[in-house]
Scaffold this active site. Structure first.
Site, PDB file in Angstrom:
ATOM      1  N   ALA A 229       0.694  -1.775 -21.819  1.00 13.34           N
ATOM      2  CA  ALA A 229      -0.594  -2.342 -21.419  1.00 13.34           C
ATOM      3  C   ALA A 229      -0.944  -1.863 -20.019  1.00 13.34           C
ATOM      4  O   ALA A 229      -1.699  -2.528 -19.301  1.00 13.34           O
ATOM      5  CB  ALA A 229      -0.537  -3.879 -21.462  1.00 13.34           C
ATOM      6  N   ARG A 231      -1.277   2.107 -18.600  1.00 14.14           N
ATOM      7  CA  ARG A 231      -2.196   3.242 -18.600  1.00 14.14           C
ATOM      8  C   ARG A 231      -1.880   4.124 -19.796  1.00 14.14           C
ATOM      9  O   ARG A 231      -0.717   4.351 -20.139  1.00 14.14           O
ATOM     10  CB  ARG A 231      -2.057   4.059 -17.305  1.00 14.14           C
ATOM     11  CG  ARG A 231      -2.705   3.395 -16.103  1.00 14.14           C
ATOM     12  CD  ARG A 231      -4.207   3.602 -16.117  1.00 14.14           C
ATOM     13  NE  ARG A 231      -4.856   2.975 -14.974  1.00 14.14           N
ATOM     14  CZ  ARG A 231      -5.588   1.878 -15.053  1.00 14.14           C
ATOM     15  NH1 ARG A 231      -5.743   1.275 -16.220  1.00 14.14           N
ATOM     16  NH2 ARG A 231      -6.170   1.384 -13.990  1.00 14.14           N
ATOM     17  N   GLU A 260      -9.775   7.466 -23.973  1.00 16.10           N
ATOM     18  CA  GLU A 260     -10.516   6.237 -24.264  1.00 16.10           C
ATOM     19  C   GLU A 260     -12.007   6.491 -24.053  1.00 16.10           C
ATOM     20  O   GLU A 260     -12.380   7.249 -23.151  1.00 16.10           O
ATOM     21  CB  GLU A 260     -10.039   5.094 -23.362  1.00 16.10           C
ATOM     22  CG  GLU A 260      -8.583   4.710 -23.577  1.00 16.10           C
ATOM     23  CD  GLU A 260      -8.126   3.578 -22.660  1.00 16.10           C
ATOM     24  OE1 GLU A 260      -8.977   3.021 -21.933  1.00 16.10           O
ATOM     25  OE2 GLU A 260      -6.933   3.240 -22.665  1.00 16.10           O
ATOM     26  N   HIS A 278      -8.053  -1.762 -24.688  1.00 11.04           N
ATOM     27  CA  HIS A 278      -7.914  -1.857 -23.230  1.00 11.04           C
ATOM     28  C   HIS A 278      -8.431  -3.204 -22.709  1.00 11.04           C
ATOM     29  O   HIS A 278      -9.369  -3.277 -21.919  1.00 11.04           O
ATOM     30  CB  HIS A 278      -8.665  -0.714 -22.536  1.00 11.04           C
ATOM     31  CG  HIS A 278      -8.112  -0.417 -21.169  1.00 11.04           C
ATOM     32  ND1 HIS A 278      -8.111   0.839 -20.630  1.00 11.04           N
ATOM     33  CD2 HIS A 278      -7.541  -1.207 -20.224  1.00 11.04           C
ATOM     34  CE1 HIS A 278      -7.566   0.819 -19.422  1.00 11.04           C
ATOM     35  NE2 HIS A 278      -7.221  -0.430 -19.151  1.00 11.04           N
TER      36      HIS A 278
END
Length: 534
Positions: A229, A231, A260, A278
């Site tokens: 959680a 990068r 992303e 994210h």
């Protein structure tokens, strides 16, 4: 005219209200580059989140920009180097989402351990499949934490409450600090071999990209569950998919990805993989904290104050509360030094004495450097570009910290040698009366003073004799310049004297020369210590 704060992405209402009270707050869609370039031209501050790219082109289109603020932790979308070159502060909210991010990692770990998502999906589809979704307990397991930064520490502290054994890989933390947290430091290979659960908490840098790849995943304990959680790109997604396929990895929880936004990936085809878009910082509390944090930083930047969260400022970081009031004093002394010197020194030292030296006072050199060049260059001088301005001119600014006692509780002295051999020094202190703090000028060269370092100050050196005070008063009065305070310092009667005056309005070069000629002074010096010159 109020400074313009341009908000390029959604910001917490609480943060907007803080800014709207003092500034002209405007909004633009940061993802629309043409609209952003058009709007940033009038902006003094730009606030973004993750969807707006602030590159050299955006910075060039914003000649008034003083600060770019990212309402979040990362700065992947801001060209920090280009901003620094233009003297623009770059700030973020480094602690705003650390609790939310740590909790997201724990949520993913527990979800993967207990098959929560797949079990929920099956039951909603009308299938009661208890035996299919047998999970594992966390208690008694070994949890490997890759990176013991602020989020990694919070994660470890919370996992300790589950009765786990904690090991960590972080080459930049001391074993004693890890031991205080109840964590045993190990090498990365040992962590991979021993861990039942692995959670990654590292920044994304060239060194950390692909840190856990095919070679590393070949060393893992069979049946490990992995969480990221932090990068995207820290775990090689192709290698992870292969390890999931052959069963070496029993499950994975991923909130971040190499690219992303991401809506399609081989990882999405595994039932034992939980993915979220994210969401580490996506809590109401984190958004409020991030917005309020950058709003406060923007206010400090627009007021010309030191900004602790600026990422491109030398001596950045937390400034002790006892040191903070001296920042303004050091900057004013730098301004006075340049005025009295009449130019740029070849070398400068900033000496700090008194009780304050028990704290880290390195930032006072930066503040003095900012003051030294404020009236020397045409561009705006900030905490960001002041060191570069000094370097460009070959001026080395040295910090001297002395524990020798002095007549003041704290004393800051700026000394320097000029190219012609002259030496100049100015000294000042901060006096406190109740809750009132007053910056005082205590000396110029060998002359002792006791004068508030505020307003417009005039300095004249002349031969001590009768009539000088009256002559100066007459000339300034005829020019409608009011004298608020005056002090004369001399070593001996009839010798060289220094007169310092505080006046209520600006004094131009012509009037300054007229006064100097009338009293036989070689020249006069003026320095404006008012905030923003007003």
């Amino acid at each position: 005219m109020a400074a313009v704060v341009l908000i390029a992405e959604e910001l917490a209402p609480s943060a907007v209200s803080v800014l709207a009270h003092d500034y002209d707050v405007r909004a633009v869609d940061g993802a629309d580059r043409d609209a952003l370039l058009a709007a940033v031209g009038e902006a003094d501050a730009l606030i973004v989140r993750s969807a707006t790219t602030v590159d050299a082109g955006v910075l060039a289109a914003g000649p008034r920009l003083r600060v770019v603020a990212r309402a979040g932790v990362g700065l992947d979308n801001v060209d920090v180097a280009a901003a620094t070159a233009r003297g623009v502060l770059v700030v973020n909210a480094p602690t705003s989402n650390i609790v939310s991010a740590a909790e997201q990692a724990i949520a993913l770990l527990l979800t993967v351990a207990r098959h929560t998502v797949t079990a929920s999906t099956a039951l909603k589809a009308g299938r009661w499949e208890r035996s299919r979704f047998t999970g594992v307990e966390v208690q008694g397991k070994t949890v490997g934490v890759v990176g013991l930064g602020r989020i990694g520490v919070l994660f470890a502290q919370r996992m300790a409450a589950f009765g786990t054994r904690l090991i960590a890989y972080d080459p930049y933390i001391q074993p004693a600090r890890a031991a205080q947290l109840g964590v045993r430091l190990v090498g990365l290979d040992e962590l991979l071999r021993e861990s039942d659960f692995i959670s990654v908490h590292l920044p994304r840098t060239p060194e950390t990209m692909g840190l856990i790849g095919e070679k590393e995943l070949a060393k893992i304990k069979f049946g490990v569950r992995i969480v990221n959680a932090a990068r995207g790109g820290l775990i090689d997604e192709t290698a992870l998919a292969a390890a999931l396929r052959d069963g070496r990895v029993a499950g994975a929880g991923l909130d971040v990805f190499t690219t992303e936004p991401l809506t399609s990936s081989p990882l999405f085809g595994f039932e034992n993989v939980v993915v979220t878009p994210h969401l580490g910082a996506s809590t109401a509390e984190a958004q409020d904290k991030a917005g309020l944090s950058v709003a406060r930083s923007v206010k400090l930047a627009l007021d010309g104050e030191f900004v602790p969260d600026a990422v491109n400022v030398q001596a950045g970081g937390v400034v002790d509360e006892d040191v903070r009031p001296l920042l303004s004093l050091a900057e004013k002394l730098g301004k006075v030094f340049t005025a009295v010197a009449g130019g740029v020194a070849a070398s400068v030292s900033v000496e700090v004495r008194g009780e304050i030296v028990t704290h880290d006072v390195a930032v006072l050199r930066l503040a003095a450097t900012k003051g030294l060049f404020t009236s020397v260059v045409d561009e705006r001088v900030t905490y960001v570009n002041a060191p570069q301005l000094a370097a460009d001119r070959g001026v080395e600014v040295e910090l001297i910290v002395s524990e020798e006692p002095c007549e003041h509780q704290n004393l800051v002295t700026v000394r320097g040698a000029l190219p012609d051999g002259r030496r100049v020094s100015v000294a000042g202190t901060l006096t406190v009366t109740g809750v009132r703090e007053t910056a005082k000028l205590t000396g110029v060269d060998d002359f002792d003073l006791d004068l508030n370092a505020d307003g417009v100050l005039l300095f004249f050196r002349y031969s001590d004799r009768p009539g000088v005070v009256g002559a100066i008063g007459t000339i300034l009065g005829e020019a409608d310049v009011n004298i608020a305070a005056m002090q004369v310092a001399r070593r001996t009667a009839g010798g060289e004297a220094l007169m310092t005056l505080t006046v209520d309005s600006s004094v131009d070069a012509e009037l300054l020369s007229t006064v100097a000629a009338a009293i036989g002074s070689a020249r006069g010096h003026v320095v404006d210590l008012r905030i923003n010159g007003s």
